[in-house]
Design an enzyme around this catalytic site. Structure first.
Site, PDB file in Angstrom:
ATOM      1  N   ALA A 140       0.836  -1.194   0.000  1.00  0.00           N
ATOM      2  CA  ALA A 140       0.000   0.000   0.000  1.00  0.00           C
ATOM      3  C   ALA A 140       0.873   1.246   0.000  1.00  0.00           C
ATOM      4  CB  ALA A 140      -0.919  -0.006   1.217  1.00  0.00           C
ATOM      5  N   GLY A 188      -0.708  -5.193   0.276  1.00  0.00           N
ATOM      6  CA  GLY A 188      -1.797  -5.043  -0.685  1.00  0.00           C
ATOM      7  C   GLY A 188      -1.505  -5.720  -2.000  1.00  0.00           C
ATOM      8  N   GLU A 191      -2.482  -9.242  -1.491  1.00  0.00           N
ATOM      9  CA  GLU A 191      -3.945  -9.334  -1.449  1.00  0.00           C
ATOM     10  C   GLU A 191      -4.547  -9.196  -2.850  1.00  0.00           C
ATOM     11  OE1 GLU A 191      -5.544  -7.682   2.662  1.00  0.00           O
ATOM     12  OE2 GLU A 191      -3.975  -6.380   1.874  1.00  0.00           O
TER      13      GLU A 191
END
Length: 810
Positions: A140, A188, A191
């Site tokens: 992120a 992220g 993910e």
């Protein structure tokens, strides 16, 4: 090697289409390299033709290149979509405003519309995501996330978690998607890959969920998708430690479906996508675990007693290793357990639990402290000094523990190293140390024997008597001396070196206790002398103190910092004073420890209290590890400079301890008892270690006897111990800032955390004072000074800041 038997028997028509657009019944494993080569050659021919056509217009004003037919580009130019044969859309991610791909504003604004458009396009059967950079998605955008966090929990939950969760859920619910992963797919990025239906990892890939290291948990579906994919048993340690998995490890866990060489990643992804589109390759079913692992997964999911046992064990392990100072791993356990209990893993309630926990953690002081370390480490990866000279060849003088360590990290990062020792036996021990460390990497499959042999080929071992020693030294750009801490010895070595090294060569000293200015007096080119203080063990400790004396040239400082950065270190430039920065702060810490050791019934109570506060080890174990003689020498070295700030310990008592032969762990006689190591080896040893717990630490009776005449036992609580020892370290750090020993608070925080393990969740001593409040902390020090003496008197800088309750970090 790219396609395992279960997923590699694919129709070669798709392979052939990728290369020739014709269907041929051939083996994918044989044709794929040829297809990739044909595609590459075609691309090179097209590029050459385009280049030749451009010569005529070379002088014309530059125009943005028009995308190729079937190619679209996002508004920022960060995402490119290319239509490939067989109904495959290739999405290349290459954020234009970032050195790495990150989940930030640009990504979350431009990627969802791209995916939505591809979902609606009937010509698109499969979507492939690949990076145009070295890494897939590094995580992120932390600065963007920090901006949202200031608006509170609801903003974090909605704008960060639920926004990303919604996008990833839509991805997962749509057409088949392949994540073609090279380099880092972390946080992220991991993910995002989990939301895809098929994952192919280049052998250089690293995949993981390191959010816990920022005091967080995965907030975009990671706590839900990872356990469903790899199982709860494998997911828990990944989530709680943040440890990333290499490609082959990920394949073994079924975290990825296929691995390949990095050069073949795009071709491999394209062929796999075409085969999925044609039905020749089936996407594996997720969440099916066979054998013993399958029974355990079923038990955890269906039986409360099994679930309670697993999560209880996990919690106990967290408490044992963190003393409860880090809420994130405990929240991970809670979210996962509740998701399983309520049968909501991977369902809306599970995602709600994740988002709620993420938003709570985002606002904790622990997360703020850990995020500050992230920003600090990022800042220290850049060299703020100009004029660094190129360094290719490094000479290391001394093949002891430190010298061999410096040589090892240097060859590992591409330097050619000549390691010189006065004696052949000493040289051989140093070479054996280096070889042993590389052999461990091979054994743990962190490197191949081929790779480590290439790295070790950059190392040349030398002794004074060897005829070619002057030749090697004559090529050196940098000499790092790591010899005995004696000024005369160092002067003699420098004078001898300067008869062999070139004039441009920098001489760095690894001294920890001598003034760099005094060492430089032995050189005929003192402007080329600088301190480079490494911390032991060199291959593990990130901190490097760079110590210029007043006459060191700016270019030499810049070069030393640049070398440290290339070695993988975190260089912090500090002033040439006694103890430099880290040891200068450690001196008062040792002083208070040696005061408290005579006030408590058992000095191991002090170690327990300090570990519970968040340090990696207590002061007595620390003294044993580095050497009691070394710790006492630091104390002695700082007394003339710090005066009353080193006035707590009883010097006579310390001398009695030394006289009793208490030297430290490596001598077998420290503050802790070290029984002879007679553990059985092999299978018997392994079974014994599983059944018999390690012996508890007990005080050394010899040390207790030496200390007994000086004991003044009183009532001292664990909180008293924590406050007193921590206060001495923090106050000295503030003195160092006030006196210009460190350049700024970021350097001070990072050096304290990475040099001696100041509790990371605090963010460092300056961030810690900010969290308490400068006015409150100044009052705390004044109270201790009134009670225990002037050694606790707050630094004048803190007194001034306390008047307005100012913060160190603005």
């Amino acid at each position: 090697t790219m396609l395992k038997k279960a997923s590699t028997s694919v129709a070669a028509g798709a392979v052939a289409r990728a290369a020739t657009t014709r269907g041929l019944a051939v083996s994918a494993s044989k044709t794929l390299p040829r297809a990739a080569l044909a595609a590459k050659n075609a691309a090179q021919r097209a590029q050459g033709a385009a280049t030749r056509r451009s010569f005529a217009a070379e002088a014309a004003p530059a125009k943005a290149a028009a995308p190729a037919p079937g190619t679209t580009v996002s508004p920022s130019g960060s995402f490119k979509v290319e239509m490939k044969p067989g109904g495959v859309a290739m999405v290349t991610m290459d954020l234009k405003d970032k050195p790495m791909n990150v989940l930030g504003v640009t990504f979350l604004e431009e990627m969802p519309p791209i995916v939505e458009a591809l979902e609606k396009d009937s010509a698109v059967k499969v979507i492939v995501f690949i990076s145009g950079k070295k890494d897939f998605i590094a995580g992120a955008d932390i600065p963007m996330f920090a901006e949202v966090a200031v608006r509170g929990k609801e903003a974090v939950k909605v704008e960060v978690c639920q926004r990303a969760q919604g996008f990833f859920n839509a991805m997962e619910a749509g057409k088949p998607k392949i994540a073609a992963i090279s380099g880092a797919a972390l946080g992220g990025g991991c993910e995002f890959a989990l939301a895809c239906h098929y994952r192919i990892a280049a052998l250089n890939a690293s995949i993981g969920t390191p959010e816990v290291q920022l005091g967080l948990l995965p907030g975009a579906g990671g706590t839900q998708r990872l356990p469903k994919l790899v199982g709860i048993q494998a997911a828990l340690p990944m989530l709680m430690t943040g440890a990333a998995k290499k490609a082959k490890q990920a394949k073994g866990l079924k975290l990825v479906d296929m691995t390949c060489e990095a050069e073949q990643l795009e071709a491999c992804a394209l062929v796999s996508a075409q085969n999925i589109a044609s039905g020749a390759l089936k996407i594996p079913k997720r969440g099916e675990f066979k054998g013993t692992s399958g029974y355990v997964e079923k038990a955890i999911n269906e039986y409360s007693f099994a679930r309670d046992y697993v999560f209880k064990q996990a919690k106990q392990q967290v408490m044992k290793s963190t003393s409860g100072n880090y809420p994130a791993p405990l929240q991970i356990i809670n979210v996962l357990k509740r998701s399983i209990e309520t049968k909501s893993l991977g369902k809306p309630k599970g995602y709600e639990l994740e988002a709620d926990a993420f938003a709570d953690l985002a606002l904790t002081p622990e997360s703020a402290g850990l995020k500050s370390l992230f920003f600090g480490s990022t800042a220290l990866k850049k060299n703020p000094f100009k004029g660094a000279k190129k360094v290719k060849n490094v000479a290391v003088l001394g093949a002891g523990l430190m010298g061999a360590g410096i040589a090892e990290v240097s060859i590992s990062k591409g330097f050619n190293v000549a390691m010189l020792d006065k004696f052949e036996d000493g040289l051989n021990r140093g070479l054996a140390q280096i070889k042993g460390n590389f052999d461990k990497k091979v054994k743990k499959k962190r490197a191949t024997a081929w790779d480590t042999n290439i790295v070790r080929s950059r190392l040349t071992g030398l002794t004074n008597e060897m005829a070619h020693t002057p030749i090697h030294l004559g090529r050196s750009d940098l000499v790092i001396e790591a010899v005995f801490e004696d000024l005369t010895v160092k002067h003699n070595i420098i004078k001898e070196m300067e008869t062999m090294i070139p004039e441009h060569c920098i001489i760095a000293t690894n001294t920890s206790s001598l003034a760099v200015a005094d060492i430089a007096k032995g050189s005929k080119r003192p402007e080329n002398v600088v301190g480079m203080h490494y911390f032991s063990p060199v291959d593990k400790m990130q901190l490097l103190e760079i110590i210029p004396h007043e006459g060191t040239s700016p270019e030499v400082v810049a070069t030393a910092v640049q070398v440290g950065l290339k070695q993988g270190k975190m260089p912090v430039v500090v002033k040439d004073v006694a103890g430099f920065y880290v040891n200068r702060c450690l001196g008062p810490y040792i002083d208070e420890s040696m005061t408290l050791a005579f006030e408590v019934e058992n000095y191991l109570q002090m170690d327990k209290a300090i570990v519970e506060f968040g340090f990696p080890m207590g002061p007595m174990v620390l003294a044993d590890e580095v050497g009691v003689d070394v710790s006492f020498h630091v104390h002695e070295n700082l007394r003339p400079d710090l005066k009353e700030r080193m006035g707590g310990a009883n010097i006579a008592a310390m001398e009695a301890i030394k006289a009793a032969g208490i030297k430290g762990k490596r001598f077998g006689s420290g503050f802790i008892s070290y029984p002879p190591d007679k553990k059985p080896s092999g299978l018997v040893g392994s079974l014994t270690s599983m059944v018999v717990p390690p012996p508890k630490k007990v005080p050394n009776p010899v040390a207790l006897a030496a200390m007994k005449p000086f004991m003044k036992v009183g009532k001292v609580s664990d909180e008293d111990i924590q406050k007193r020892i921590c206060a001495r370290f923090v106050n000295e750090a503030i003195f160092c800032l006030q006196d210009g020993i460190i350049r700024n608070v970021v350097d001070g925080d990072m050096a304290a955390v990475f040099g001696v393990g100041f509790p990371p969740f605090t963010g460092g001593p300056f961030r810690y004072v900010d969290s308490v409040g400068s006015a409150k902390y100044c009052d705390h020090l004044n109270q201790l000074a009134d009670q225990l003496g002037p050694r606790f008197k707050p630094a004048p800088l803190l007194v001034d800041m306390a008047k307005t309750n100012a913060k160190f970090h603005k």
